[in-house]
Design a protein around this motif. Structure first.
Motif, short mmCIF file in Angstrom:
data_model
loop_
_atom_site.label_atom_id
_atom_site.label_comp_id
_atom_site.label_asym_id
_atom_site.label_seq_id
_atom_site.Cartn_x
_atom_site.Cartn_y
_atom_site.Cartn_z
N GLU A 105 47.77 33.04 31.08
CA GLU A 105 46.60 32.86 31.94
C GLU A 105 45.45 32.21 31.21
O GLU A 105 44.63 31.51 31.82
N GLU A 154 41.40 33.52 42.12
CA GLU A 154 42.51 34.46 41.94
C GLU A 154 42.94 34.54 40.48
O GLU A 154 44.11 34.32 40.15
N ASP A 156 43.62 36.51 36.70
CA ASP A 156 44.15 37.83 36.37
C ASP A 156 42.98 38.76 36.03
O ASP A 156 41.84 38.33 35.91
N GLU A 157 43.28 40.03 35.87
CA GLU A 157 42.22 41.02 35.69
C GLU A 157 41.40 40.76 34.43
O GLU A 157 40.18 40.94 34.43
N ASP A 158 42.06 40.32 33.36
CA ASP A 158 41.35 40.08 32.10
C ASP A 158 40.35 38.93 32.20
O ASP A 158 39.37 38.90 31.44
N SER A 159 40.60 37.99 33.10
CA SER A 159 39.74 36.80 33.21
C SER A 159 38.75 36.89 34.37
O SER A 159 37.97 35.96 34.58
N ARG A 160 38.76 37.99 35.12
CA ARG A 160 38.00 38.05 36.36
C ARG A 160 36.49 37.86 36.15
O ARG A 160 35.85 37.08 36.86
N GLU A 161 35.91 38.55 35.19
CA GLU A 161 34.46 38.45 34.99
C GLU A 161 34.07 37.04 34.56
O GLU A 161 33.10 36.47 35.06
N ASP A 164 34.28 34.69 37.55
CA ASP A 164 33.17 34.82 38.50
C ASP A 164 31.97 34.01 38.05
O ASP A 164 31.33 33.32 38.85
N ARG A 196 30.88 35.77 46.76
CA ARG A 196 31.58 36.57 45.76
C ARG A 196 30.69 36.95 44.57
O ARG A 196 31.11 37.71 43.71
#
Length: 247
Positions: A105, A154, A156-161, A164, A196
């Motif tokens: 990712e 969309e 992954d969780e590690d890259s979410r911040e 954003d 968002r």
């Protein structure tokens, strides 16, 4: 029915071709799948290097993939040399599947960060003497800009911040570009990014609101434009940004 198994479906052919590549070539092809609509050598060096591939090796690996007809290269209309031109979309999609299966990712994040840097570098130039050249550069990369924004929705969780923040900064930096490229597309991306946004980046939010407000003015949606621009003014004032509030 008498053909070799590897030739019976396009996917089987791609699988066979992929398995013939060296490990470094496979890694390069996977990482190149992050690009949409072509890419320059500089971008490939930044996105593909690391984790076993040195930056100086990328050019050689690209040459090998061109020789194997998995990547193509050529000169575009404005004389810029680019890779990926004419590359079959099924090849890119297959490589992207392998990238996602491998949990790489961070490649998509590096791709998005590269084009965020380009957009922020271009932003002040879009009002300067070389604005035609910079608008042209952004138009050439429109596929990659859209790809970066789409990925940011969309991650992954590690890259979410990080995604954003990147999404909001990217749509804000492209504010003037949307005025020429397409108001409706720009409005769509700005609205999604603002919806968002959790309010963690007020300075960038204020700039994005200003960009959306101008588009709404051009579209004569005055009631929404006033509401959006009033929020932008309030944020600029809270941040002590007098020039932003004045604009």
């Amino acid at each position: 029915r008498t053909a070799a198994a590897r030739h019976k479906t396009l996917r089987a052919t791609l699988e066979w071709s992929y398995n013939l590549l060296s490990e470094a070539e496979q890694a390069s092809l996977r990482r190149l799948s992050a690009f949409v609509g072509g890419f320059a050598l500089e971008a490939a060096e930044e996105v593909c290097s690391g984790r076993g591939i040195e930056e100086y090796e990328v050019l050689d690996l690209l040459g090998r993939l061109v020789d194997k007809s998995l990547v193509v290269a050529g000169v575009e209309g404005e004389g810029a040399f680019r890779y990926g031109i004419g590359m079959l979309e099924p090849v890119r999609q297959y490589a992207l599947e392998r990238l996602e299966e491998g949990g790489e990712e961070e490649t998509r994040l590096r791709h998005a960060e590269h084009y965020l840097a380009l957009a922020e570098r271009a932003e002040p130039e879009l009002l300067g003497a070389d604005q035609g050249e910079w608008f042209g550069r952004l138009r050439t990369e429109i596929g990659n800009l859209r790809g970066a924004l789409s990925w940011s929705l969309e991650p992954d969780e590690d890259s979410r911040e990080r995604a954003d923040e990147l999404r909001l900064r990217l749509v804000a930096a492209l504010g003037r570009f949307w005025d020429v490229q397409g108001l409706e597309e720009g409005k769509g991306w700005l609205e999604v990014a603002l919806e968002r946004d959790a309010g963690r980046y007020p300075a960038v939010r204020a700039k994005a609101l200003s960009g959306l407000g101008w588009i709404l003015l051009f579209q004569q949606d005055y009631a929404r434009a006033i509401a959006v621009l009033e929020e932008a003014v309030a944020l600029h004032k809270e941040l002590g940004d007098e020039s932003g509030a004045a604009l």
